[in-house]
Write an enzyme that holds these catalytic residues in place. Structure first.
Site, PDB file in Angstrom:
ATOM      1  N   LYS A  20     -39.387 -27.907 -15.532  1.00 29.96           N
ATOM      2  CA  LYS A  20     -38.326 -28.913 -15.648  1.00 29.96           C
ATOM      3  C   LYS A  20     -38.569 -29.740 -16.903  1.00 29.96           C
ATOM      4  O   LYS A  20     -39.497 -30.530 -16.960  1.00 29.96           O
ATOM      5  CB  LYS A  20     -38.278 -29.831 -14.426  1.00 29.96           C
ATOM      6  CG  LYS A  20     -36.926 -30.558 -14.403  1.00 29.96           C
ATOM      7  CD  LYS A  20     -36.923 -31.906 -13.771  1.00 29.96           C
ATOM      8  CE  LYS A  20     -37.573 -32.991 -14.545  1.00 29.96           C
ATOM      9  NZ  LYS A  20     -36.817 -33.470 -15.720  1.00 29.96           N
ATOM     10  N   SER A  65     -45.650 -40.094 -17.593  1.00 27.95           N
ATOM     11  CA  SER A  65     -46.226 -41.430 -17.456  1.00 27.95           C
ATOM     12  C   SER A  65     -47.224 -41.502 -16.300  1.00 27.95           C
ATOM     13  O   SER A  65     -47.135 -40.740 -15.336  1.00 27.95           O
ATOM     14  CB  SER A  65     -45.107 -42.442 -17.218  1.00 27.95           C
ATOM     15  OG  SER A  65     -44.409 -42.081 -16.056  1.00 27.95           O
ATOM     16  N   GLY A 123     -47.146 -39.993 -12.526  1.00 27.40           N
ATOM     17  CA  GLY A 123     -48.323 -39.192 -12.160  1.00 27.40           C
ATOM     18  C   GLY A 123     -48.910 -39.651 -10.833  1.00 27.40           C
ATOM     19  O   GLY A 123     -49.312 -38.854  -9.983  1.00 27.40           O
ATOM     20  N   CYS A 161     -48.760 -39.596 -26.587  1.00 29.84           N
ATOM     21  CA  CYS A 161     -49.644 -40.082 -25.525  1.00 29.84           C
ATOM     22  C   CYS A 161     -51.004 -40.499 -26.063  1.00 29.84           C
ATOM     23  O   CYS A 161     -51.615 -41.440 -25.574  1.00 29.84           O
ATOM     24  CB  CYS A 161     -49.806 -39.001 -24.467  1.00 29.84           C
ATOM     25  SG  CYS A 161     -50.274 -37.422 -25.168  1.00 29.84           S
ATOM     26  N   GLU A 203     -49.011 -49.345 -22.390  1.00 24.71           N
ATOM     27  CA  GLU A 203     -48.613 -48.304 -23.331  1.00 24.71           C
ATOM     28  C   GLU A 203     -47.204 -48.624 -23.822  1.00 24.71           C
ATOM     29  O   GLU A 203     -46.272 -48.727 -23.020  1.00 24.71           O
ATOM     30  CB  GLU A 203     -48.626 -46.950 -22.617  1.00 24.71           C
ATOM     31  CG  GLU A 203     -48.320 -45.812 -23.545  1.00 24.71           C
ATOM     32  CD  GLU A 203     -48.306 -44.459 -22.827  1.00 24.71           C
ATOM     33  OE1 GLU A 203     -47.799 -44.391 -21.706  1.00 24.71           O
ATOM     34  OE2 GLU A 203     -48.800 -43.485 -23.415  1.00 24.71           O
TER      35      GLU A 203
HETATM   36  P1  NAD Z   1     -41.914 -39.865 -17.322  1.00 25.32           P
HETATM   37  O1  NAD Z   1     -43.092 -39.886 -16.441  1.00 25.32           O
HETATM   38  O2  NAD Z   1     -40.851 -40.857 -17.096  1.00 25.32           O
HETATM   39  O3  NAD Z   1     -41.188 -38.456 -17.245  1.00 25.32           O
HETATM   40  C1  NAD Z   1     -41.866 -37.259 -17.465  1.00 25.32           C
HETATM   41  C2  NAD Z   1     -41.146 -36.146 -16.736  1.00 25.32           C
HETATM   42  O4  NAD Z   1     -41.231 -36.384 -15.334  1.00 25.32           O
HETATM   43  C3  NAD Z   1     -39.679 -36.030 -17.040  1.00 25.32           C
HETATM   44  O5  NAD Z   1     -39.338 -34.668 -17.051  1.00 25.32           O
HETATM   45  C4  NAD Z   1     -39.018 -36.735 -15.862  1.00 25.32           C
HETATM   46  O6  NAD Z   1     -37.727 -36.297 -15.589  1.00 25.32           O
HETATM   47  C5  NAD Z   1     -39.947 -36.361 -14.739  1.00 25.32           C
HETATM   48  N1  NAD Z   1     -39.964 -37.282 -13.612  1.00 25.32           N
HETATM   49  C6  NAD Z   1     -39.573 -38.583 -13.568  1.00 25.32           C
HETATM   50  N2  NAD Z   1     -39.759 -39.096 -12.320  1.00 25.32           N
HETATM   51  C7  NAD Z   1     -40.267 -38.092 -11.580  1.00 25.32           C
HETATM   52  C8  NAD Z   1     -40.700 -37.987 -10.217  1.00 25.32           C
HETATM   53  N3  NAD Z   1     -40.636 -39.021  -9.393  1.00 25.32           N
HETATM   54  N4  NAD Z   1     -41.210 -36.826  -9.809  1.00 25.32           N
HETATM   55  C9  NAD Z   1     -41.309 -35.780 -10.630  1.00 25.32           C
HETATM   56  N5  NAD Z   1     -40.915 -35.804 -11.917  1.00 25.32           N
HETATM   57  C10 NAD Z   1     -40.409 -36.949 -12.390  1.00 25.32           C
HETATM   58  O7  NAD Z   1     -42.481 -39.916 -18.790  1.00 25.32           O
HETATM   59  P2  NAD Z   1     -41.680 -39.911 -20.147  1.00 25.32           P
HETATM   60  O8  NAD Z   1     -41.141 -41.271 -20.352  1.00 25.32           O
HETATM   61  O9  NAD Z   1     -40.732 -38.760 -20.196  1.00 25.32           O
HETATM   62  O10 NAD Z   1     -42.847 -39.561 -21.182  1.00 25.32           O
HETATM   63  C11 NAD Z   1     -43.666 -40.486 -21.707  1.00 25.32           C
HETATM   64  C12 NAD Z   1     -45.011 -40.483 -21.004  1.00 25.32           C
HETATM   65  O11 NAD Z   1     -45.626 -39.200 -21.088  1.00 25.32           O
HETATM   66  C13 NAD Z   1     -45.976 -41.419 -21.662  1.00 25.32           C
HETATM   67  O12 NAD Z   1     -46.638 -42.190 -20.703  1.00 25.32           O
HETATM   68  C14 NAD Z   1     -46.939 -40.495 -22.379  1.00 25.32           C
HETATM   69  O13 NAD Z   1     -48.186 -41.069 -22.617  1.00 25.32           O
HETATM   70  C15 NAD Z   1     -46.991 -39.334 -21.481  1.00 25.32           C
HETATM   71  N6  NAD Z   1     -47.473 -38.120 -22.167  1.00 25.32           N
HETATM   72  C16 NAD Z   1     -48.726 -37.667 -21.906  1.00 25.32           C
HETATM   73  C17 NAD Z   1     -49.219 -36.548 -22.550  1.00 25.32           C
HETATM   74  C18 NAD Z   1     -50.613 -36.028 -22.273  1.00 25.32           C
HETATM   75  O14 NAD Z   1     -50.896 -34.893 -22.614  1.00 25.32           O
HETATM   76  N7  NAD Z   1     -51.487 -36.789 -21.654  1.00 25.32           N
HETATM   77  C19 NAD Z   1     -48.429 -35.873 -23.491  1.00 25.32           C
HETATM   78  C20 NAD Z   1     -47.151 -36.368 -23.748  1.00 25.32           C
HETATM   79  C21 NAD Z   1     -46.689 -37.504 -23.077  1.00 25.32           C
END
Ligand code: NAD
Length: 804
Positions: free
Chosen positions: A193, A246, A250, A301, A398
């Protein structure tokens, strides 16, 4: 004639736009809306609702994608399940051919993917063209290699099944590659997804899958928002969830998957330090900041969002940095000479502005480059904030935008303290010309990736992933492959552990003494075993003990009834014993050999105790003690041999995959084989440098308390092993909830395993639970081995560049 220097300064950049007609034509072909990619075909479900996808540089809607529902996820999982037997049954070589084909096709389409990514996400074409897309291809090449080698390099390991993969919007194609390439190489099938803001390259990738003839259902793409992600996480027929996003989400996913047996990897947020020592090449470090926090508009990230500069050079460094900021160009992402593109979405732009505003209100001083911003779209000038207190919002949250904070430090110790003053632990960048100092700091910083005199370097050959609340699991390299394979020594099926509790009523709260039959407040038998905390016998805080039955169910003694406070004291004692993780493996080996020897010297005594406490036969007691001794020697021998790796990554780099202990670990032991299970769990954990708080067998804790005497006489430093007896699941919950505990092993019931996984979501500690399945502790394949060592370690990848 004007001087060359003045020409260089006054020269204007003309526009250098990358052509995008081929992408516009592709988008036009899908004007009515993209469907999901399920079972090898694109289809718009009859009940589809759509989500608009906008170009963040212009706010123009460029596509519509389906808002995935639970029913759509269900169809995709069914397709992946159906495809799994044939795909996992192919030879590794056969799978490798598909992965090579994917890699080559991405390479052929590099320009298309780069332009599409920039239009969808807003990142400069320079980055999508030179970093995102080539790295995505590299991941498929690298993992084609792993597919080829999987049988010989991971003997006995099996694919997990259907993997649900959820990715964020900041590196859409690259994150897809990090997820799909290892999953497929290992023989899994996938439902991916993508993020709702940036689904387009995933759909273009699905076309590549179809084009190379990847069997139907091996890769499925379901578009949509968090609801679709949540449906994938909750799906009963998914074997693994791999999530990047995020920390907040997570944590929800950790809770939702608790007790389901789904394997989980979480790549989460960060607040990574960028540390500049006084002897650093300051111009190099300034360029490093540009690549660290202004790369991808800071939506990275592992961005070095906290610049820490040694006081002696802080002024000079800040002046250079501010001067460099003025030369950065913000604008159209498709312009080849743009440094900084658009923020992914107005919602993200508002969040950046809100956090910076909050920081200013808390007293931070904002310096922003005087860049001309385009009139339309979501743009933000690169920003630097000074006067940021370590506990303030800007230092802790962050921001995920082109915003860095700058703080000064005096000594290396202060730099480490500031660097680690965060709940995250994803990455760190360290700048110094003194290699000794840089490596020393690299070892002290709590981060999964450390770059020396460099930043934001990635390669498929090295693992990437975090410590602490930045998540767990690694992507890339050998470490990453392990996340998509089942370890043959892991028990994923089998008999339930036979768990008798010493407590009549199993409750979450301590029963009052008069109600609970096994609890008494005065000694009735010969002896009361105390707890063992910080190298000393300790009375339980409650003052209560509980009766432990021995042979024939007759009372055999009293054990201390530990509570929350006792666990807190034990964790505190363990936290103070941090030097144990820093001494050499040789030193630890010596101590462990000594433990093994002292246990051996008391062999007969332990046999007798086991017989009288558990009622086992003479032979069984002898075997249990004998195996405990042998196992102790085995882990002593491993203490200086569980090496890390040097990964093959970029030229001019040594990439060290270093094994590090977690720090403080919680261990809850099973009831069975109270001596052997205790030794089997405690010895690997301490051999790798962890300090442990152990809850021994609830029904037979006295063998473990006897073991304290062995520890006392074997030079095990105070606080390395702490033992709290009592009701296992109550104590395990406290350990799982404790923020200072970095990892937790639980070997008990299925419900206890679920409880531990759920309670661990607070600080996202790494857990290892048995799901209620019994292990044969006598067996050397189930009760001992490299799996135990690996579970006691986390891998830190340190990138050391070389050459002038
Ligand atoms: P997010 O957590 O809002 O969304 C990430 C994904 O999860 C999206 O596809 C979203 O639709 C989905 N999602 C949202 N709510 C969900 C739920 N309840 N259950 C399952 N899936 C759900 O994050 P974002 O705003 O898209 O991305 C930014 C974040 O990602 C930042 O915190 C960044 O640090 C992190 N990130 C981490 C890494 C790493 O390798 N550690 C790499 C890239 C980004």
């Amino acid at each position: 004639m004007p001087a060359i220097a003045s020409i260089m300064k006054s020269m204007e950049y003309g526009p250098a736009p990358e052509a995008n007609d081929h992408v516009l034509a592709w988008l036009a072909r899908h004007e009515t809306g993209f469907g999901h990619f399920i079972d090898g075909a694109f289809a718009v479900p009859a009940d589809a609702a759509f989500i608009d996808v906008a170009n963040p540089a212009s706010d123009a809607v460029i596509a519509r994608t389906v808002a995935g529902s639970a029913a759509h996820v269900d169809a995709a999982v069914a397709a992946a399940r159906a495809a799994f037997p044939a795909w996992s049954g192919l030879s590794g070589h056969h799978r490798a051919r598909y992965l090579y084909a994917i890699a080559r096709t991405i390479q052929k389409r590099e320009r298309f993917f780069a332009v599409l990514e920039s239009m969808d996400n807003g990142k400069p074409i320079r980055e999508s063209r030179d970093i995102d897309v080539p790295l995505a291809a590299r991941h498929f090449y690298h993992h084609a290699g792993w597919a080829e080698l999987v049988e010989s390099e991971f003997p006995g390991a099996k694919a997990l099944g259907v993997c649900g993969q959820i990715i964020p919007w900041n590196f859409p194609l690259l994150m897809l590659a990090w997820k799909i390439a290892p999953a497929l190489a290992a023989g899994n099938t996938v439902v991916l997804k993508p993020a709702e803001y940036t689904p387009l390259t995933a759909l273009a990738f699905a076309e590549v899958c179809r084009e190379v003839g990847l069997p139907k259902g091996v890769v499925n793409v379901v578009t949509g928002d968090g609801a679709a992600g949540a449906a994938l996480v909750a799906h009963g027929d998914v074997d693994k969830i791999a999530f990047t996003g995020s920390t907040e989400v997570g944590r929800l996913i950790r809770e939702a998957t608790a007790g389901t047996g789904k394997k989980l990897t979480l790549e989460l947020g960060g607040k990574s330090p960028f540390i500049v020592f006084a002897d650093a090449d300051l111009d190099g470090a300034v360029e490093g900041v540009v690549d660290s926090i202004w790369f991808n508009q800071g939506q990275v990230c592992c961005a070095g969002s906290r610049i820490l500069v040694q006081e002696a050079v802080a002024q000079r460094f800040t002046a250079k940095l501010k001067a460099r900021m003025e030369t950065l160009r913000v604008g159209d992402p498709l312009d080849k000479s743009i440094d900084i593109g658009a923020i992914v979405h107005p919602v993200q732009l508002d969040r950046i502005k809100m956090l910076v505003g909050k920081g200013e209100a808390e007293g931070a001083r904002l310096h922003q480059a005087a860049c001309a911003l385009p009139e339309k779209g979501s743009f933000y000038s690169p920003a630097l904030l000074t006067g940021v207190e370590p506990a303030s919002t800007l230092a802790q949250e962050e921001i995920f935008g082109p915003v860095a904070t700058l703080t000064t430090f005096r000594t290396p110790d202060e730099a480490v303290a500031l660097a680690n003053n965060t709940r995250y632990g994803l990455a760190a960048s360290i700048w110094s010309e003194n290699i000794n100092l840089a490596l020393d700091i690299a070892a002290s910083v709590k981060a999964g990736v450390v770059w020396l005199n460099s930043t934001n370097i990635f390669d498929a050959g090295a693992g990437f992933g975090g410590y602490r609340e930045s998540g767990f699991g690694r992507e890339g390299g050998r470490e990453g492959m392990l996340e998509y394979l089942s370890d043959p020594a892991e028990k994923t099926s089998g008999q339930a552990a036979e768990e008798k509790t010493a407590f009549a009523a199993h409750t979450d709260t301590l029963p009052a003494p008069e109600q609970a039959s096994p609890i008494v407040d005065r000694p009735v038998i010969d002896r009361t075993a105390k707890l063992y905390v910080g190298g000393k016998q300790a009375r339980p805080d409650s003052g209560y003990s509980y009766v432990v039955s021995g042979r024939d169910g007759k009372p055999a003694g009293l054990a201390g009834l530990g509570n929350r406070k006792d666990i807190r004291n034990a964790v505190e004692a363990a936290a103070k014993a941090g030097d144990w993780g820093k001494v050499t493996g040789h030193n630890r080996a010596q101590v462990l050999f000594y433990v093994a020897e002292n246990l051996s010297a008391r062999q007969a005594e332990f046999e007798t105790r086991l017989r009288s406490l558990t009622g086992v036969s003479k032979d069984a007691a002898a075997r249990e003690v004998e195996t405990s001794i042998r196992r102790s020697f085995w882990y002593a021998a491993q203490a200086d041999k569980t090496d890390g790796l040097v990964h093959q990554t970029k030229s001019g780099h040594v990439t060290l995959a270093m094994n590090e202990p977690f720090g403080v670990m919680g261990i809850a032991c099973p009831q069975a084989m109270p001596l052997l299970s205790f030794v089997s769990l405690v010895m690997p954990a301490i051999a790798m440098g962890n300090r442990v708080v152990v809850v021994p067998s609830e029904t037979h804790p006295l063998v473990a308390t006897d073991f304290c005497q062995v520890l006392d006489t074997s030079d095990v430093p105070a606080g390395v092993v702490n033992i709290v007896t009592g009701e296992r699941d109550v104590l395990a919950r406290t350990l799982a909830e404790h923020d200072e505990v970095a990892a937790m092993w639980y070997f008990g019931t299925a419900s206890g395993s679920a409880m531990v996984e759920k309670a661990s979501a607070g600080n996202l500690k790494v857990t290892w639970v048995n799901g209620g399945r019994a292990r044969d502790w006598q067996s050397d394949t189930e009760g001992q081995g490299r799996l135990f060592l690996r579970r006691a370690l986390q891998v830190k990848n340190v990138w050391v560049p070389y050459g002038e």
